[in-house]
Write a protein that holds these residues in place. Structure first.
Motif, PDB file in Angstrom:
ATOM      1  N   MET A   1      49.421-122.045 -66.117  1.00 23.31           N
ATOM      2  CA  MET A   1      48.750-123.211 -64.738  1.00 23.31           C
ATOM      3  C   MET A   1      48.060-122.882 -64.077  1.00 23.31           C
ATOM      4  O   MET A   1      47.028-123.985 -64.086  1.00 23.31           O
ATOM      5  N   ASN A   2      47.871-122.029 -63.925  1.00 22.08           N
ATOM      6  CA  ASN A   2      46.501-121.490 -62.281  1.00 22.08           C
ATOM      7  C   ASN A   2      45.738-120.651 -63.314  1.00 22.08           C
ATOM      8  O   ASN A   2      44.620-120.969 -62.826  1.00 22.08           O
TER       9      ASN A   2
ATOM     10  N   ARG B   1      52.262-131.259 -58.878  1.00 21.63           N
ATOM     11  CA  ARG B   1      51.927-132.280 -59.306  1.00 21.63           C
ATOM     12  C   ARG B   1      52.509-132.624 -60.892  1.00 21.63           C
ATOM     13  O   ARG B   1      52.899-133.109 -61.293  1.00 21.63           O
ATOM     14  N   GLU B   2      52.326-131.343 -61.291  1.00 24.20           N
ATOM     15  CA  GLU B   2      53.665-130.983 -62.517  1.00 24.20           C
ATOM     16  C   GLU B   2      54.718-130.787 -62.475  1.00 24.20           C
ATOM     17  O   GLU B   2      55.448-131.955 -62.816  1.00 24.20           O
TER      18      GLU B   2
ATOM     19  N   TYR C   1      42.830-134.715 -57.778  1.00 24.45           N
ATOM     20  CA  TYR C   1      43.602-134.935 -58.905  1.00 24.45           C
ATOM     21  C   TYR C   1      44.598-137.049 -57.345  1.00 24.45           C
ATOM     22  O   TYR C   1      44.063-137.109 -56.573  1.00 24.45           O
TER      23      TYR C   1
ATOM     24  N   LEU D   1      53.714-123.751 -68.842  1.00 25.00           N
ATOM     25  CA  LEU D   1      53.824-123.893 -66.923  1.00 25.00           C
ATOM     26  C   LEU D   1      52.868-122.027 -67.343  1.00 25.00           C
ATOM     27  O   LEU D   1      52.810-121.860 -65.971  1.00 25.00           O
TER      28      LEU D   1
ATOM     29  N   PRO E   1      48.592-127.476 -58.838  1.00 23.74           N
ATOM     30  CA  PRO E   1      48.917-127.990 -59.986  1.00 23.74           C
ATOM     31  C   PRO E   1      50.666-127.654 -60.652  1.00 23.74           C
ATOM     32  O   PRO E   1      50.958-128.577 -61.040  1.00 23.74           O
ATOM     33  N   TRP E   2      51.286-127.269 -59.973  1.00 17.80           N
ATOM     34  CA  TRP E   2      52.431-127.278 -60.290  1.00 17.80           C
ATOM     35  C   TRP E   2      53.157-127.872 -59.592  1.00 17.80           C
ATOM     36  O   TRP E   2      53.837-128.658 -60.236  1.00 17.80           O
TER      37      TRP E   2
ATOM     38  N   PRO F   1      47.923-130.857 -64.964  1.00 12.02           N
ATOM     39  CA  PRO F   1      49.010-131.317 -64.683  1.00 12.02           C
ATOM     40  C   PRO F   1      49.320-132.522 -65.578  1.00 12.02           C
ATOM     41  O   PRO F   1      49.064-133.440 -65.269  1.00 12.02           O
TER      42      PRO F   1
END
Length: 229
Positions: free
Chosen positions: A169-170, A99-100, A62, A166, A96-97, A176
């Motif tokens: 997400m994975n 960054r979101e 990212y 959400l 990812p969570w 994200p």
């Protein structure tokens, strides 16, 4: 290097299917290009290549870890791959969570900074929103309880609409913070420009999160409006 070696091998195999004069010339040109690329790769220091690969591998690749702003006290002395708490290593499945969440808070903070400054100069119609009723913007929270409930209700509704996104997400079927909401078509098509756009949004969001905290604190301590001094 592997890509060019593969192309070279394919070109060698294709020689039998084209006229000999043309194939020999094409083969020679391709070999010359491979040699030129090898010369460029050899000229790049190994340390530079390793540093670039390390930056790319950090935090799922990212944007945001590129740096290299100076940051005393860190292991590298810069902001490259800055993660003092080690979240990227301890819980990679949650990246990812993370960054979101960072993008959401940054976007909210950018809106908040604007919403905190603009009412210092103009107000929406209504006696309850006038400068006489609310001289200080920071007092609006306590003097407009019904409006605060409405704001929280709309924010909660918008947040609830993202639950489906959400939940998967994975599954990594989207980046994200990407909800495919771009009514003005601002997001560029070019991958390089997309990375620049994401980095700009991330950095502005981080700055806004710090800014809104400072603005609210300054307004509460000094009791004054913008610039809260």
């Amino acid at each position: 290097m592997k890509t060019f070696a593969t192309l070279l091998a394919l070109a060698s195999s294709a020689v039998a299917f084209v006229p000999s004069r043309l194939s020999s010339r094409s083969f020679a040109l391709l070999a010359a290009e491979v040699e030129a690329v090898e010369a460029v790769e050899a000229a790049v220091p190994v340390e530079v290549v390793e540093a670039v690969e390390k930056v790319k591998a950090f935090c799922n690749g990212y944007v945001g870890g590129e740096g290299p702003e100076p940051m005393p006290g860190t292991p590298t002395g810069t902001s490259v791959n800055f993660d003092p708490a080690g979240f990227a290593e301890r819980s990679p499945e949650w990246l990812p969570w993370y960054r979101e969440a960072e993008l959401k808070h940054g976007r909210a903070a950018m809106l908040a900074t604007v919403g905190f400054v603009v009412p210092e100069f103009i107000r929406i119609p209504g006696e309850q929103f006038s400068f006489e009723s609310i001289p200080r913007v920071i007092d609006a929270h306590d003097k407009c309880p019904e409006q605060m409930i409405q704001i929280m209700g709309w924010i909660s509704l918008i947040e609830a609409c993202t639950f489906a996104a959400l939940a998967n997400m994975n599954e990594f079927d989207r980046a994200p913070g990407d909800f495919s909401f771009d009514p003005l078509g601002i997001f560029p098509k070019d991958p390089v420009k997309q990375a620049e756009y994401r980095l700009a949004e991330l950095k502005n969001g981080r700055l806004a999160m710090i800014a809104i905290g400072g603005m609210v604190t300054g307004a509460a301590i000094t009791g004054k409006g913008f610039p809260y001094l």
